[in-house]
Design an enzyme around this catalytic site. Structure first.
Site, mmCIF file in Angstrom:
data_model
loop_
_atom_site.group_PDB
_atom_site.id
_atom_site.type_symbol
_atom_site.label_atom_id
_atom_site.label_comp_id
_atom_site.label_asym_id
_atom_site.label_seq_id
_atom_site.Cartn_x
_atom_site.Cartn_y
_atom_site.Cartn_z
ATOM 1 N N GLU A 42 22.228 26.593 49.217
ATOM 2 C CA GLU A 42 23.411 25.892 49.815
ATOM 3 C C GLU A 42 22.881 24.610 50.469
ATOM 4 O O GLU A 42 23.618 23.851 50.780
ATOM 5 C CB GLU A 42 23.738 26.885 51.052
ATOM 6 C CG GLU A 42 24.564 28.043 50.500
ATOM 7 C CD GLU A 42 25.303 28.927 51.752
ATOM 8 O OE1 GLU A 42 25.398 28.272 52.859
ATOM 9 O OE2 GLU A 42 25.836 29.938 51.272
ATOM 10 N N CYS B 220 26.469 35.993 56.751
ATOM 11 C CA CYS B 220 25.571 36.268 57.834
ATOM 12 C C CYS B 220 24.264 35.812 57.655
ATOM 13 O O CYS B 220 23.513 35.384 58.652
ATOM 14 C CB CYS B 220 25.370 37.589 57.981
ATOM 15 S SG CYS B 220 25.099 38.621 56.757
ATOM 16 N N HIS B 221 23.943 35.141 56.237
ATOM 17 C CA HIS B 221 22.669 34.309 56.027
ATOM 18 C C HIS B 221 22.676 33.072 56.834
ATOM 19 O O HIS B 221 21.602 32.406 56.958
ATOM 20 C CB HIS B 221 22.497 34.409 54.632
ATOM 21 C CG HIS B 221 23.783 33.628 53.778
ATOM 22 N ND1 HIS B 221 25.053 34.002 53.697
ATOM 23 C CD2 HIS B 221 23.840 32.312 53.574
ATOM 24 C CE1 HIS B 221 25.543 33.216 53.089
ATOM 25 N NE2 HIS B 221 25.123 31.903 52.896
ATOM 26 N N TYR C 29 22.506 33.055 66.738
ATOM 27 C CA TYR C 29 22.948 34.514 67.349
ATOM 28 C C TYR C 29 23.573 34.329 68.597
ATOM 29 O O TYR C 29 24.925 34.614 68.774
ATOM 30 C CB TYR C 29 22.066 35.677 67.385
ATOM 31 C CG TYR C 29 21.340 35.894 66.043
ATOM 32 C CD1 TYR C 29 22.028 37.027 65.248
ATOM 33 C CD2 TYR C 29 20.202 35.579 65.576
ATOM 34 C CE1 TYR C 29 21.526 37.251 63.939
ATOM 35 C CE2 TYR C 29 19.566 35.837 64.170
ATOM 36 C CZ TYR C 29 20.285 36.640 63.647
ATOM 37 O OH TYR C 29 19.935 36.843 62.228
ATOM 38 N N ASN D 120 26.828 43.807 58.534
ATOM 39 C CA ASN D 120 28.185 43.123 57.622
ATOM 40 C C ASN D 120 28.415 43.996 56.344
ATOM 41 O O ASN D 120 27.517 43.961 55.453
ATOM 42 C CB ASN D 120 27.546 41.496 57.430
ATOM 43 C CG ASN D 120 28.645 40.992 56.754
ATOM 44 O OD1 ASN D 120 29.784 41.323 56.323
ATOM 45 N ND2 ASN D 120 28.114 39.746 56.384
#
Lengths: 163, 186
Positions: free
Chosen positions: B182, B155-156, B124, B147
């Site tokens: 991912e 945003c993850h 952040y 979001n």
């Protein structure tokens, strides 16, 4: 201050009234023509929807549109009676006026089938869907008195036929 | 008597074809649960984890117009790309987005967020520094929490300073699942 209800997302409005409008149009036009009229009714509603400022009388509003679409269709037809009767007979055995139809609707609908178009719409809206005369007037594009008159002359005609 | 399915489908298609729909939405299956996806004629405007459309539709109506209709066509592309993403065949989304209803500061944050690449994470504070507001980590967190298009805007991929997952609008389990998909080092 009176607080007016926000206009619901169209999907909600369509879910709430789609089925009853379809039944109403089948009653007025027969199954086949009702499909086109249904599409036309909700496309007209969708065109006007963005300009609605509150959610009052939405049910009466969509009945108004459906009634006008149905009356336009009647005017367009050359020999409406035969077609309507044919369509209705075709549908008669297959679940019309059952289930969640308004209680008064089943017997009334069949009786009203041979009334002149405006009287039929008025009678079905009044006794089948319990709409007040002001809303029926809006649906028929007439005065409230004329809506009352159409309804009662439809009822008189039905009585004469039954005796 | 209900509306015949074919007639219902035809009406929804005509509504889109005639350009009468402000927001088209549909539900999409995914390994992290059912998603609600929505798009306007400008692009994708919503991906929601809560597939109970009741509240979501009212929010969409307020932001983009009341003609909100369930119809697959406008969201076909985003559904397909999400499907490819979850199958591991897609690393970046190629979609137009409609962020009209998003406040300016949040847009700034989301714009920067879009640069965080597949499989990578940032913090952040890191994101706050990149938009030139190094002390705005909390505000950045708030912006990410709201979001409108999670997954598509990732945003993850934003984690706490210690590397812990911290928070996620869709719940930490989903955040972990997406980062694992991912292959991010978490």
């Amino acid at each position: 201050m009176m607080q007016s209800m926000a206009v619901p997302p169209f999907e909600r409005f369509y879910e709430a009234h789609g089925a009853e409008i379809f039944r109403y149009l089948v009653r007025l036009l027969g199954r086949q023509a009702a499909e086109d009229a249904f599409q036309e009714t909700f496309l007209r509603a969708l065109r006007a929807y963005a300009d609605l400022r509150h959610a009052e009388h939405l049910r009466a509003w969509v009945f108004t549109i459906a009634t006008r679409v149905a009356l336009d269709e009647h005017r367009r037809r050359r020999s409406p009676k035969t077609q309507v009767t044919d369509c209705y007979l075709e549908e008669n055995g297959s679940g019309l006026a059952t289930g969640d139809d308004p209680p008064a609707y089943a017997e009334l609908a069949e009786l009203a089938d041979n009334l002149p178009h405006t009287e039929r719409a008025a009678v079905v809206l009044r006794y089948g869907y319990d709409l007040p005369y002001a809303d029926i007037a809006a649906a028929l594009g007439s005065s409230e008195d004329a809506a009352r008159q159409a309804t009662s002359s439809g009822v008189r005609r039905l009585r004469r036929r039954m005796t | 008597m209900t509306v015949p399915a074919e007639l219902d489908r035809r009406f929804r298609e005509s509504a889109v074809a005639e350009g009468l729909v402000d927001v088209g939405y549909d539900l999409a299956d995914s390994p992290i649960g059912l998603l609600l996806v929505a798009a306007t004629d400008q692009g994708v405007c919503r991906v929601a984890f809560d597939p109970e459309p009741e509240r979501e539709l009212a929010t969409l109506a307020r932001a983009f117009g009341t003609r909100v209709l369930r119809t697959p066509k406008p969201v076909e592309v985003v559904r397909r790309q999400l499907h490819e993403y979850f199958e591991g065949r897609r690393r970046a989304f190629e979609l137009d987005l409609d962020l009209r209803a998003t406040p300016a500061f949040q847009q700034l944050v989301l714009h920067e967020l879009a640069r965080v690449r597949y499989g990578e994470v940032d913090t952040y504070g890191g994101l706050a520094a990149k938009i030139g507001k190094p002390r705005a980590a909390r505000a950045v967190g708030g912006a990410l929490n709201r979001n409108p298009v999670p997954i598509v805007l990732p945003c993850h991929r934003i984690v706490g300073a210690s590397g812990s997952l911290v928070g996620y609008g869709g719940g930490l389990e989903r955040k972990r699942a997406l980062l694992e998909l991912e292959g991010a080092a978490i």
